[in-house]
Design a protein around this motif. Structure first.
Motif, PDB file in Angstrom:
ATOM      1  N   PHE A   1      53.554  86.293  32.922  1.00 22.66           N
ATOM      2  CA  PHE A   1      52.433  86.813  32.137  1.00 22.66           C
ATOM      3  C   PHE A   1      51.537  85.646  31.723  1.00 22.66           C
ATOM      4  O   PHE A   1      51.957  84.747  31.002  1.00 22.66           O
ATOM      5  N   LEU A   2      50.318  85.644  32.199  1.00 24.77           N
ATOM      6  CA  LEU A   2      49.353  84.598  31.877  1.00 24.77           C
ATOM      7  C   LEU A   2      48.201  85.220  31.112  1.00 24.77           C
ATOM      8  O   LEU A   2      47.770  86.340  31.426  1.00 24.77           O
ATOM      9  N   TYR A   3      47.701  84.499  30.115  1.00 26.14           N
ATOM     10  CA  TYR A   3      46.591  85.034  29.332  1.00 26.14           C
ATOM     11  C   TYR A   3      45.764  83.897  28.761  1.00 26.14           C
ATOM     12  O   TYR A   3      46.200  82.748  28.711  1.00 26.14           O
ATOM     13  N   ASP A   4      44.578  84.245  28.332  1.00 32.08           N
ATOM     14  CA  ASP A   4      43.681  83.306  27.663  1.00 32.08           C
ATOM     15  C   ASP A   4      43.712  83.576  26.166  1.00 32.08           C
ATOM     16  O   ASP A   4      43.954  84.719  25.738  1.00 32.08           O
ATOM     17  N   ALA A   5      43.446  82.559  25.368  1.00 33.22           N
ATOM     18  CA  ALA A   5      43.399  82.722  23.919  1.00 33.22           C
ATOM     19  C   ALA A   5      42.401  83.817  23.561  1.00 33.22           C
ATOM     20  O   ALA A   5      41.316  83.893  24.128  1.00 33.22           O
ATOM     21  N   GLY A   6      42.809  84.702  22.646  1.00 41.09           N
ATOM     22  CA  GLY A   6      41.938  85.773  22.196  1.00 41.09           C
ATOM     23  C   GLY A   6      41.956  87.020  23.059  1.00 41.09           C
ATOM     24  O   GLY A   6      41.318  88.012  22.732  1.00 41.09           O
TER      25      GLY A   6
ATOM     26  N   LEU B   1      45.798  89.147  21.028  1.00 42.83           N
ATOM     27  CA  LEU B   1      46.873  88.165  20.921  1.00 42.83           C
ATOM     28  C   LEU B   1      46.463  87.066  19.952  1.00 42.83           C
ATOM     29  O   LEU B   1      45.383  86.496  20.071  1.00 42.83           O
ATOM     30  N   ALA B   2      47.317  86.793  18.973  1.00 42.34           N
ATOM     31  CA  ALA B   2      47.048  85.748  17.990  1.00 42.34           C
ATOM     32  C   ALA B   2      47.768  84.451  18.354  1.00 42.34           C
ATOM     33  O   ALA B   2      47.567  83.431  17.709  1.00 42.34           O
ATOM     34  N   SER B   3      48.602  84.504  19.369  1.00 43.14           N
ATOM     35  CA  SER B   3      49.313  83.306  19.822  1.00 43.14           C
ATOM     36  C   SER B   3      48.460  82.547  20.830  1.00 43.14           C
ATOM     37  O   SER B   3      47.470  83.072  21.344  1.00 43.14           O
ATOM     38  N   ILE B   4      48.876  81.309  21.101  1.00 43.95           N
ATOM     39  CA  ILE B   4      48.178  80.528  22.118  1.00 43.95           C
ATOM     40  C   ILE B   4      49.031  80.524  23.388  1.00 43.95           C
ATOM     41  O   ILE B   4      50.253  80.669  23.320  1.00 43.95           O
ATOM     42  N   PRO B   5      48.397  80.401  24.549  1.00 43.47           N
ATOM     43  CA  PRO B   5      49.130  80.530  25.812  1.00 43.47           C
ATOM     44  C   PRO B   5      50.319  79.586  25.987  1.00 43.47           C
ATOM     45  O   PRO B   5      51.243  79.909  26.728  1.00 43.47           O
ATOM     46  N   SER B   6      50.343  78.447  25.316  1.00 46.16           N
ATOM     47  CA  SER B   6      51.460  77.509  25.486  1.00 46.16           C
ATOM     48  C   SER B   6      52.682  77.877  24.639  1.00 46.16           C
ATOM     49  O   SER B   6      53.739  77.275  24.796  1.00 46.16           O
ATOM     50  N   GLU B   7      52.577  78.866  23.758  1.00 45.66           N
ATOM     51  CA  GLU B   7      53.715  79.271  22.934  1.00 45.66           C
ATOM     52  C   GLU B   7      54.667  80.147  23.744  1.00 45.66           C
ATOM     53  O   GLU B   7      54.234  80.922  24.595  1.00 45.66           O
ATOM     54  N   PRO B   8      55.976  80.061  23.471  1.00 48.95           N
ATOM     55  CA  PRO B   8      56.948  80.835  24.238  1.00 48.95           C
ATOM     56  C   PRO B   8      56.996  82.317  23.864  1.00 48.95           C
ATOM     57  O   PRO B   8      57.563  83.125  24.583  1.00 48.95           O
ATOM     58  N   ARG B   9      56.390  82.676  22.739  1.00 48.88           N
ATOM     59  CA  ARG B   9      56.375  84.078  22.295  1.00 48.88           C
ATOM     60  C   ARG B   9      54.946  84.532  22.079  1.00 48.88           C
ATOM     61  O   ARG B   9      54.074  83.740  21.750  1.00 48.88           O
ATOM     62  N   LEU B  10      54.749  85.825  22.238  1.00 52.23           N
ATOM     63  CA  LEU B  10      53.450  86.423  21.955  1.00 52.23           C
ATOM     64  C   LEU B  10      53.429  86.854  20.499  1.00 52.23           C
ATOM     65  O   LEU B  10      54.451  87.288  19.958  1.00 52.23           O
ATOM     66  N   MET B  11      52.277  86.739  19.864  1.00 51.80           N
ATOM     67  CA  MET B  11      52.135  87.196  18.488  1.00 51.80           C
ATOM     68  C   MET B  11      50.902  88.080  18.401  1.00 51.80           C
ATOM     69  O   MET B  11      49.844  87.731  18.925  1.00 51.80           O
TER      70      MET B  11
END
Length: 79
Positions: A28-33, A55-65
């Motif tokens: 799963f790849l995503y961009d910030a925001g 998504l409130a997390s940043i792509p380099s984090e291991p979990r999604l927030m």
């Protein structure tokens, strides 16, 4: 594309606002925001109607927030 994930927990991050943490699915790849649609299995085995969350997390984090205000909808109470 559909991904399945695992719920890790939640916490209060501001007045009437909760953060929810999910496993970031493999591939799963995503961009910030970016936003995602979330649905989950119900007690009778059906799937809930999907709702969109940013998504409130940043792509380099291991979990999604995701963060959301506390609400009265059945969907938010199910989170």
């Amino acid at each position: 594309m559909v991904y399945q994930t695992t719920f890790f927990g939640k916490e209060i991050v501001a007045t009437d606002t909760m953060a929810f943490y999910l496993e970031c699915p493999r591939g799963f790849l995503y961009d910030a925001g970016q936003s995602i649609d979330i649905s989950f299995s119900t007690k009778n085995g059906d799937w809930s109607q999907a709702k969109s969350f940013s998504l409130a997390s940043i792509p380099s984090e291991p979990r999604l927030m995701i963060c959301t205000r506390n609400g009265v909808s059945e969907f938010k109470h199910s989170l």
